[in-house]
Design an enzyme around this catalytic site. Structure first.
Site, mmCIF file in Angstrom:
data_model
loop_
_atom_site.group_PDB
_atom_site.id
_atom_site.type_symbol
_atom_site.label_atom_id
_atom_site.label_comp_id
_atom_site.label_asym_id
_atom_site.label_seq_id
_atom_site.Cartn_x
_atom_site.Cartn_y
_atom_site.Cartn_z
ATOM 1 N N ASP A 153 0.809 -1.228 0.000
ATOM 2 C CA ASP A 153 0.000 0.000 0.000
ATOM 3 C C ASP A 153 0.839 1.273 0.000
ATOM 4 O OD1 ASP A 153 -2.575 -1.000 -0.176
ATOM 5 O OD2 ASP A 153 -2.903 -1.070 1.998
ATOM 6 N N ARG A 164 -0.049 -1.600 7.686
ATOM 7 C CA ARG A 164 0.631 -0.456 7.062
ATOM 8 C C ARG A 164 1.659 0.212 7.991
ATOM 9 N NH1 ARG A 164 -2.785 3.414 3.205
ATOM 10 N NH2 ARG A 164 -0.638 3.776 2.534
ATOM 11 N N ARG A 184 -10.441 5.943 10.030
ATOM 12 C CA ARG A 184 -8.987 5.848 10.172
ATOM 13 C C ARG A 184 -8.425 6.852 11.185
ATOM 14 N NH1 ARG A 184 -6.759 2.847 5.803
ATOM 15 N NH2 ARG A 184 -8.300 1.263 5.269
ATOM 16 N N HIS A 216 -11.577 7.315 3.793
ATOM 17 C CA HIS A 216 -10.643 8.435 3.953
ATOM 18 C C HIS A 216 -11.341 9.694 3.425
ATOM 19 C CE1 HIS A 216 -6.679 5.896 3.810
ATOM 20 N NE2 HIS A 216 -6.822 6.395 5.023
ATOM 21 N N CYS A 233 -4.914 9.448 -3.730
ATOM 22 C CA CYS A 233 -4.231 8.547 -2.795
ATOM 23 C C CYS A 233 -2.769 8.349 -3.183
ATOM 24 C CB CYS A 233 -4.904 7.182 -2.783
ATOM 25 S SG CYS A 233 -6.631 7.201 -2.333
HETATM 26 N N1 ARG Z 1 -5.296 0.061 0.751
HETATM 27 C C1 ARG Z 1 -5.076 1.389 1.295
HETATM 28 C C2 ARG Z 1 -5.703 1.478 2.675
HETATM 29 O O1 ARG Z 1 -6.742 0.908 2.875
HETATM 30 C C3 ARG Z 1 -5.621 2.417 0.381
HETATM 31 C C4 ARG Z 1 -5.303 3.809 0.812
HETATM 32 C C5 ARG Z 1 -5.957 4.877 -0.024
HETATM 33 N N2 ARG Z 1 -5.470 6.129 0.290
HETATM 34 C C6 ARG Z 1 -6.157 7.278 0.382
HETATM 35 N N3 ARG Z 1 -5.528 8.376 0.552
HETATM 36 N N4 ARG Z 1 -7.456 7.295 0.329
HETATM 37 O O2 ARG Z 1 -5.180 2.095 3.568
#
Ligand code: ARG
Length: 301
Positions: free
Chosen positions: A88, A113, A158, A187, A292
Site C-alpha cells: 500500500d 501499514r 482511520r 478516507h 491517494c
Molecule cells: N489500501 C489502502 C488502505 O486501505 C488504500 C489507501 C488509499 N489512500 C487514500 N488516501 N485514500 O489504507
C-alpha cells in the site's frame, strides 16, 4: 503534450457558461511511490479482495501515466523508494501531511501499514522537512485536506479525533472535524476534492477556496457544516463518488480525475476547470485512486 499546449486548451463551454471564470494554475511539488510491490494481500477497506488477481505491471503503467501527466503540467514530483512487503506504499497521500516545511508523520490504524511509517518519516527528514513524529493515529493527507487556511479533518474510519487536536497544535490553523459514515469512503480524500487550495481574491472577483464533495458520505452534522462553509461547492452524484471521482488532484485549473466520473467531469468544465483524465483502475483494487497516490509537499514559504 507540452505544458504550453495544455495551458492553451480552453475549457469547453457548458450550458451555464460559468466557464467565463479563468482558473489559475499553481505549481505543485508532489511525493509519489512507484507501485513495484503493489498487490492486494489483506483487506483493510471494502474495495480490497485478496482473491481477485492484481496485475502489478499494469498498476505500474497506470501510475506512470499519472506521473507523466504531472510532469507535463509543469509540476515537480519527488519519489520515495517502494519497499517489498508494503503493497500500500503507493498511496503516498497517507504518508504524512505537510504545510510550511513542517511534515507531520503518519501513524496507521492497521498493523498492515505500520511498516510505512519509518520510511516516510526518514524521507521527510532526509529532504529537509521539520519532521514531527505523531502521537495519535492519523493517515496523513488521506484524512487532512488544506482548504485556504482551514484544515478539513476526517474521522470515522482511520484518523482519530485526537489527531485532529494534534495537527491543530502543530500547524496553528483551524481544524474542522468531519465524520465519514460509509465504509467505501473511509478516507476524507475519497469524499472531498479540494479544487482551489488558495483562498482570496483571484481573477477580479471575490472567490473562495472551493471544494467538491459527496454529501452522502458524511453524517448529518458534517453535511450541515459543509453546506454552511462551502455554499458554492460542487455536489457530485453517488455514481461519480462510487468510482472514486473525488479522489483527484487539482492545481487550481487542471483537475486530474478518473475517466469514469462523467458527471463530475461535466461539472468541472461548467465551472471553468480543465479536467484531465487518468485511469488508475488497477490501483482501485487496493481502494485508492489519483489523490491517494499523491502527497503534496508544501515547503517553507
Ligand atoms: N489500501 C489502502 C488502505 O486501505 C488504500 C489507501 C488509499 N489512500 C487514500 N488516501 N485514500 O489504507
Amino acid at each position: 503534450m507540452s505544458t504550453q499546449n495544455i495551458a492553451a486548451l480552453r475549457p469547453a463551454q457548458g450550458p451555464e457558461s460559468a466557464a467565463a471564470v479563468t482558473r489559475t494554475q499553481h505549481r505543485r511539488r508532489y511525493l509519489m511511490c512507484r507501485p513495484e510491490h503493489f498487490t492486494v494481500s489483506y483487506t483493510i477497506n471494502p474495495w480490497m479482495v485478496p482473491a481477485n488477481p492484481t496485475d502489478t505491471a499494469l498498476a505500474v503503467r497506470q501510475w506512470q501515466a499519472l506521473y507523466d501527466t504531472y510532469i507535463e503540467l509543469g509540476h515537480e514530483v519527488e519519489l520515495i523508494d517502494p519497499v517489498d512487503g508494503l503493497p500500500d506504499m503507493v498511496y503516498t497521500a497517507n504518508g504524512g501531511f505537510l504545510i510550511d516545511g513542517i511534515a507531520y508523520g503518519p501513524k496507521f490504524r492497521f498493523q498492515e501499514r505500520a511498516g510505512e511509517e519509518g520510511p516516510f518519516i526518514e524521507w521527510f527528514r532526509a529532504n529537509g522537512f521539520d519532521t514531527r513524529v505523531p502521537e495519535e493515529v492519523n493517515e496523513g493527507e488521506g484524512d487532512f485536506l488544506l482548504v485556504g487556511n482551514t484544515i478539513l479533518a476526517g474521522t470515522g474510519f482511520r484518523s482519530t479525533g485526537d489527531s485532529h487536536r494534534e495537527i491543530g497544535e502543530i500547524f496553528g490553523r483551524e481544524v474542522l472535524t468531519l465524520t465519514l459514515t460509509d465504509p467505501r469512503f473511509y478516507h476524507l480524500d475519497t469524499a472531498i476534492a479540494v479544487l482551489d487550495p488558495v483562498e482570496g481574491v483571484e481573477n477580479g472577483g471575490p472567490e473562495r477556496a472551493n471544494i467538491a464533495y459527496l454529501p452522502a458520505a458524511f453524517d448529518a452534522e458534517s453535511q450541515a457544516l459543509l453546506a454552511e462553509r462551502y455554499p458554492d461547492a460542487i455536489h457530485v452524484s453517488d455514481e461519480d463518488g462510487a468510482v472514486f471521482g473525488l479522489n483527484s488532484a487539482s492545481d487550481g485549473r487542471n483537475v486530474i480525475i478518473s475517466p469514469r466520473a462523467k458527471g463530475f467531469e461535466r461539472q468541472l468544465r461548467e465551472r471553468g476547470y480543465h479536467p484531465v483524465l487518468v485511469d488508475l483502475s488497477e490501483l482501485l483494487l487496493g481502494g485508492g485512486g489519483i489523490k491517494c497516490c499523491t502527497l503534496e509537499l508544501r515547503g517553507a514559504s
